[in-house]
Design an enzyme around this catalytic site. Structure first.
Site, PDB file in Angstrom:
ATOM      1  N   SER A 118      18.864  -1.694  -7.298  1.00  0.00           N
ATOM      2  CA  SER A 118      17.868  -1.607  -8.398  1.00  0.00           C
ATOM      3  C   SER A 118      16.794  -0.674  -7.965  1.00  0.00           C
ATOM      4  O   SER A 118      16.778   0.196  -7.675  1.00  0.00           O
ATOM      5  CB  SER A 118      17.430  -3.111  -8.757  1.00  0.00           C
ATOM      6  OG  SER A 118      16.966  -3.133  -9.823  1.00  0.00           O
ATOM      7  N   GLU A 215      23.599   3.438 -12.508  1.00  0.00           N
ATOM      8  CA  GLU A 215      23.566   2.118 -13.358  1.00  0.00           C
ATOM      9  C   GLU A 215      22.239   1.731 -13.803  1.00  0.00           C
ATOM     10  O   GLU A 215      21.084   2.486 -13.338  1.00  0.00           O
ATOM     11  CB  GLU A 215      23.945   0.806 -12.335  1.00  0.00           C
ATOM     12  CG  GLU A 215      23.171   0.637 -11.059  1.00  0.00           C
ATOM     13  CD  GLU A 215      21.998  -0.404 -11.441  1.00  0.00           C
ATOM     14  OE1 GLU A 215      22.169  -0.991 -12.255  1.00  0.00           O
ATOM     15  OE2 GLU A 215      20.945   0.070 -10.636  1.00  0.00           O
ATOM     16  N   HIS A 280      23.865  -4.346 -11.922  1.00  0.00           N
ATOM     17  CA  HIS A 280      23.330  -5.721 -12.460  1.00  0.00           C
ATOM     18  C   HIS A 280      24.428  -6.341 -13.382  1.00  0.00           C
ATOM     19  O   HIS A 280      24.607  -6.280 -14.293  1.00  0.00           O
ATOM     20  CB  HIS A 280      22.039  -5.498 -13.215  1.00  0.00           C
ATOM     21  CG  HIS A 280      20.693  -4.782 -12.687  1.00  0.00           C
ATOM     22  ND1 HIS A 280      20.836  -3.675 -12.260  1.00  0.00           N
ATOM     23  CD2 HIS A 280      19.610  -5.404 -12.234  1.00  0.00           C
ATOM     24  CE1 HIS A 280      19.589  -3.400 -11.566  1.00  0.00           C
ATOM     25  NE2 HIS A 280      18.992  -4.474 -11.566  1.00  0.00           N
TER      26      HIS A 280
END
Length: 310
Positions: A118, A215, A280
């Site tokens: 992330s 992502e 995620h």
């Protein structure tokens, strides 16, 4: 990201010491405690960073001050007794620590495992370009993806302890947006962070022949469009040989997300594979960055040709 071959740190073994640091957002105490216990169940000695439980007094979205978060990361990386550095969680803040790190000192330290995902994308990018080390993009210790998702946790464990056992990334529902086959060095991570890093004087350049991994979470389709367009206009995909897409949780209807990605990436002339299960999502796959890989859309998989850890 430099085109030189990355150094591959030693894999973890039972009895090794790992440090857990919080370079980004504040860490939930209960999830941290659960994550630390699970690491101990792996027969690891766990050393939490000095500031891992802190919260910035004014900017409540940060886990402590920038210099303190950076100090924990640098101390862990430079400590010869530490075999791996694992990030507690993402959120926001990793980019803010970059200018507080002594990269010369970190470059002189022996390479070791570095794992997170992330917002930690900013650190993966810097570790690759400044330290020349392969890193691991996967679940973080003080998140549900680690403490509550057994398949995600097990995939990370195998990547850290037995990386040759998890060299194929695939997922039911994976499909070709653009068919083809490509080889290259894995790079990328979280789309929003990658776009936000553009323009910095020390921003990493993509490898000469790379497989871009992308992502994101919680970004509406138009915001994904904006970030992708920014990367396209900056030439970020110019030397890419292929693109592997992960999860797009809470980014709106998946058909709309797919339409945006196909519209912007479909004419690059390189294969694009949709939804490989990193990012995620439930049963999150761990994927190495800075290593040789092969993307095959007909087989619906990304094959890691050289694990990140030796």
């Amino acid at each position: 990201m430099s085109t030189r071959e990355r150094r591959r740190p030693r894999r973890l073994r039972a009895g090794d010491t790992v440090a857990v640091v919080a370079p980004a957002g504040p860490v939930p105490a209960d999830q941290l405690d659960a994550g630390l216990d699970l690491l101990r169940d792996w027969d690891l000695r766990v050393v939490p960073g000095k500031h891992v439980r802190e919260r910035h007094p004014r900017l409540r979205y940060l886990a402590g001050g920038d210099a303190d978060r950076a100090a924990d990361l640098q101390q862990a990386w430079c400590d010869p007794e530490v075999d791996g550095v694992l990030c507690a969680r993402g959120g926001y803040g990793s980019m803010r620590v970059l200018d507080h790190l002594d990269w010369a000192a970190m470059g002189a330290a022996e390479s070791k495992v570095f794992a997170g995902s992330s917002d930690v994308t900013a650190l993966h990018d810097a570790f690759g370009s400044r330290l020349g080390v392969a890193t691991v993009f996967g679940p973080m210790i003080a998140t549900g993806a680690f403490s509550e998702d057994a398949p995600a946790r097990e995939h990370l464990r195998r990547t850290l302890f037995a990386p040759e056992s998890v060299t194929i990334l695939t997922r039911r529902g994976a499909e070709a947006l653009v068919p083809g086959r490509a080889t290259g060095v894995t790079y990328g991570g979280n789309l929003s962070l990658l776009a936000a890093s553009l323009g910095a004087p020390d921003a990493a350049a993509p490898p000469a022949r790379g497989i871009a991994l992308l992502e994101d979470v919680g970004e509406d389709p138009y915001r994904l469009d904006r970030a992708l367009t920014q990367l396209l206009r900056a030439g970020w995909f110019d030397r890419a040989s292929g693109i592997a897409l992960g999860s797009w949780s809470e980014c709106g209807p998946l058909e709309e997300v797919r339409a945006v990605l196909r519209n912007l990436l479909g004419d690059l002339g390189i294969p694009v594979l949709w939804e490989l299960g990193f990012g995620h999502c439930a049963a999150q796959r761990t994927v190495p960055l800075g290593v040789a890989a092969e993307l095959d859309t007909s087989a619906q998989r990304l094959s890691i040709l050289q694990p990140a850890l030796r």
